[in-house]
Design a protein around this motif. Structure first.
Motif, PDB file in Angstrom:
ATOM      1  N   MET A 223       0.832  -1.204   0.000  1.00 58.68           N
ATOM      2  CA  MET A 223       0.000   0.000   0.000  1.00 58.68           C
ATOM      3  C   MET A 223       0.868   1.255   0.000  1.00 58.68           C
ATOM      4  N   GLU A 224       0.304   2.305  -0.545  1.00 63.82           N
ATOM      5  CA  GLU A 224       1.003   3.586  -0.571  1.00 63.82           C
ATOM      6  C   GLU A 224       0.693   4.338   0.725  1.00 63.82           C
ATOM      7  N   VAL A 225       1.754   4.833   1.341  1.00 64.01           N
ATOM      8  CA  VAL A 225       1.602   5.570   2.597  1.00 64.01           C
ATOM      9  C   VAL A 225       2.006   7.019   2.361  1.00 64.01           C
ATOM     10  N   ARG A 226       1.155   7.916   2.781  1.00 67.98           N
ATOM     11  CA  ARG A 226       1.432   9.354   2.602  1.00 67.98           C
ATOM     12  C   ARG A 226       1.722  10.011   3.939  1.00 67.98           C
ATOM     13  N   GLY A 227       2.643  10.937   3.923  1.00 67.60           N
ATOM     14  CA  GLY A 227       3.014  11.657   5.133  1.00 67.60           C
ATOM     15  C   GLY A 227       3.829  12.882   4.779  1.00 67.60           C
ATOM     16  N   ARG A 228       4.694  13.305   5.715  1.00 68.60           N
ATOM     17  CA  ARG A 228       5.544  14.480   5.468  1.00 68.60           C
ATOM     18  C   ARG A 228       6.986  14.041   5.330  1.00 68.60           C
ATOM     19  N   ASN A 229       7.614  14.467   4.252  1.00 63.25           N
ATOM     20  CA  ASN A 229       9.009  14.125   4.005  1.00 63.25           C
ATOM     21  C   ASN A 229       9.900  14.849   5.004  1.00 63.25           C
ATOM     22  N   LEU A 230      10.751  14.101   5.706  1.00 64.19           N
ATOM     23  CA  LEU A 230      11.595  14.707   6.740  1.00 64.19           C
ATOM     24  C   LEU A 230      12.734  15.542   6.169  1.00 64.19           C
ATOM     25  N   GLU A 231      13.081  15.330   4.909  1.00 65.68           N
ATOM     26  CA  GLU A 231      14.190  16.084   4.304  1.00 65.68           C
ATOM     27  C   GLU A 231      13.788  17.506   3.931  1.00 65.68           C
ATOM     28  N   ASP A 232      12.660  17.643   3.224  1.00 66.50           N
ATOM     29  CA  ASP A 232      12.268  18.980   2.762  1.00 66.50           C
ATOM     30  C   ASP A 232      10.982  19.503   3.403  1.00 66.50           C
ATOM     31  N   GLY A 233      10.350  18.680   4.238  1.00 64.80           N
ATOM     32  CA  GLY A 233       9.138  19.118   4.916  1.00 64.80           C
ATOM     33  C   GLY A 233       7.892  19.125   4.057  1.00 64.80           C
ATOM     34  N   LEU A 234       8.014  18.663   2.813  1.00 67.20           N
ATOM     35  CA  LEU A 234       6.875  18.655   1.894  1.00 67.20           C
ATOM     36  C   LEU A 234       6.141  17.312   1.973  1.00 67.20           C
ATOM     37  N   PRO A 235       4.879  17.286   1.516  1.00 66.23           N
ATOM     38  CA  PRO A 235       4.156  16.003   1.498  1.00 66.23           C
ATOM     39  C   PRO A 235       4.895  14.969   0.648  1.00 66.23           C
ATOM     40  N   GLY A 236       4.908  13.728   1.111  1.00 69.87           N
ATOM     41  CA  GLY A 236       5.595  12.668   0.379  1.00 69.87           C
ATOM     42  C   GLY A 236       4.866  11.352   0.537  1.00 69.87           C
ATOM     43  N   SER A 237       5.342  10.341  -0.162  1.00 65.93           N
ATOM     44  CA  SER A 237       4.708   9.029  -0.066  1.00 65.93           C
ATOM     45  C   SER A 237       5.747   7.929  -0.243  1.00 65.93           C
ATOM     46  N   ALA A 238       5.412   6.733   0.191  1.00 67.48           N
ATOM     47  CA  ALA A 238       6.287   5.565   0.049  1.00 67.48           C
ATOM     48  C   ALA A 238       5.411   4.327   0.012  1.00 67.48           C
ATOM     49  N   GLU A 239       5.901   3.282  -0.621  1.00 64.26           N
ATOM     50  CA  GLU A 239       5.157   2.028  -0.691  1.00 64.26           C
ATOM     51  C   GLU A 239       5.726   1.036   0.314  1.00 64.26           C
TER      52      GLU A 239
END
Length: 326
Positions: A223-239
């Motif tokens: 499943m795709e998980v969405r959250g906040r990217n810790l590097e740039d603070g922008l919304p991100g996702s990972a599988e």
């Protein structure tokens, strides 16, 4: 004439359940309170308050007043209990409220007193505390008052209570601070460490429910998980995959298995023989983790029984206690 209103309460870390004397579950709500920090006013409790987690302005704070099975915020617990008790049935000035409320087996006398005081502050005139594993065993239909050994593993949101019960008492027990919240926390830490993605507790719980497991199962997925990217603070996702989450949950699951083994090691031989015949019963919402029953059976080599609705075992046990007291 004063009428008595009898209710049983499972005051859980993540969920609070209220049942009437017959064992019918009236309230099944998250143990959350939403508070306006400026006015100190309670805005919502239960499901409505949980919806606000991670989505509220700075002035509104969702509070989880129960941590690891014990009261972390007395006033918020009393307010939450008052609301649940008020919603559970009609009452009048001639109604006396009698409550049986569950507590983890490892709590101190001070923590027990805090639970009792919170229930009284919420409006109960008579309060009786009952150890959660005993309530779970009673609610699961085990012969707890007979001269035979029964083992219950109650896995809630904040604690795992393991007990061997016989003749109405607890012959051996162990309580560890591992439960559904520990599963969620492990997933949050994994997403942060492995994918550099910050997710909330609600997202972690969603992952656990959709693809989490303690053993391999048919139909594993990703499943795709969405959250906040810790590097740039922008919304991100990972599988993430079922195998990833199973690996992540291995440590808390192992802690539960070790605690069960340690409890069996100090159990009297006659009672252990009864458990071999009857099996180990699971209770609590976190016991529904996919594959947990299978994993326990493989590790301990004793049959494991999962009731139809393990999350209701404790509250039904408190209701059974009310019926016995009559």
């Amino acid at each position: 004439m004063i009428f008595s209103r009898d209710i049983g309460i499972d005051l859980g870390t993540s969920t609070t359940l209220v049942a009437d004397r017959k064992g019918n579950v009236i309230i099944n709500e998250p143990s959350v309170v939403a508070v306006d920090v400026k006015s100190k006013r309670v805005l919502a409790t239960g499901g409505e308050a949980k919806k606000m987690i991670g989505r509220t302005p700075g002035s509104i704070v969702p509070v989880m007043p129960i941590r690891a099975g014990v009261i972390a915020d007395f006033d918020m617990t009393a307010d939450m209990l008052h609301d649940f008790m008020y919603r559970s049935s009609k009452r009048s000035m001639f109604t006396k409220t009698r409550v049986v409320i569950s507590v983890p087996s490892g709590v101190t006398e001070v923590e027990r007193r805090a639970v009792e005081d919170a229930a009284r502050a919420a409006g109960a005139q008579e309060v009786e505390l009952m150890e959660a594993p005993m309530a779970a065993a009673l609610g699961a239909g085990l012969p707890v008052f007979e001269a035979t050994g029964s083992m219950i593993v109650d896995i809630g949101g904040g604690t795992c209570d393991i007990a061997v019960v016989s003749l109405g008492g607890i012959a051996a027990c162990r309580s560890i601070k591992v439960g559904g919240d520990a599963f969620d926390e492990a997933i949050v830490n994994y997403m942060k460490r492995k994918h550099g993605l910050l997710i909330g507790e609600r997202t972690a719980e969603d992952i656990k429910l959709k693809i989490g497991s303690a053993a391999a199962y048919d139909g594993e997925a990703a499943m795709e998980v969405r959250g906040r990217n810790l590097e740039d603070g922008l919304p991100g996702s990972a599988e993430v995959t079922s195998a990833d989450i199973r690996y992540v949950l291995n440590d808390p699951v192992d802690a539960i298995i070790i605690a069960v083994k340690e409890t069996l090691e100090v159990t009297l031989p006659e009672l252990a023989a009864d458990i071999m015949d009857r099996g180990i019963y699971l209770a609590g919402g976190a016991a529904k983790l996919r594959g947990l029953k299978q994993r326990l059976e493989e590790e301990i080599r004793i049959p494991v029984i999962l009731p139809d609705d393990p999350s209701e075992c404790v509250v039904k046990g408190t209701a059974a206690k009310l019926r016995r007291a009559k």
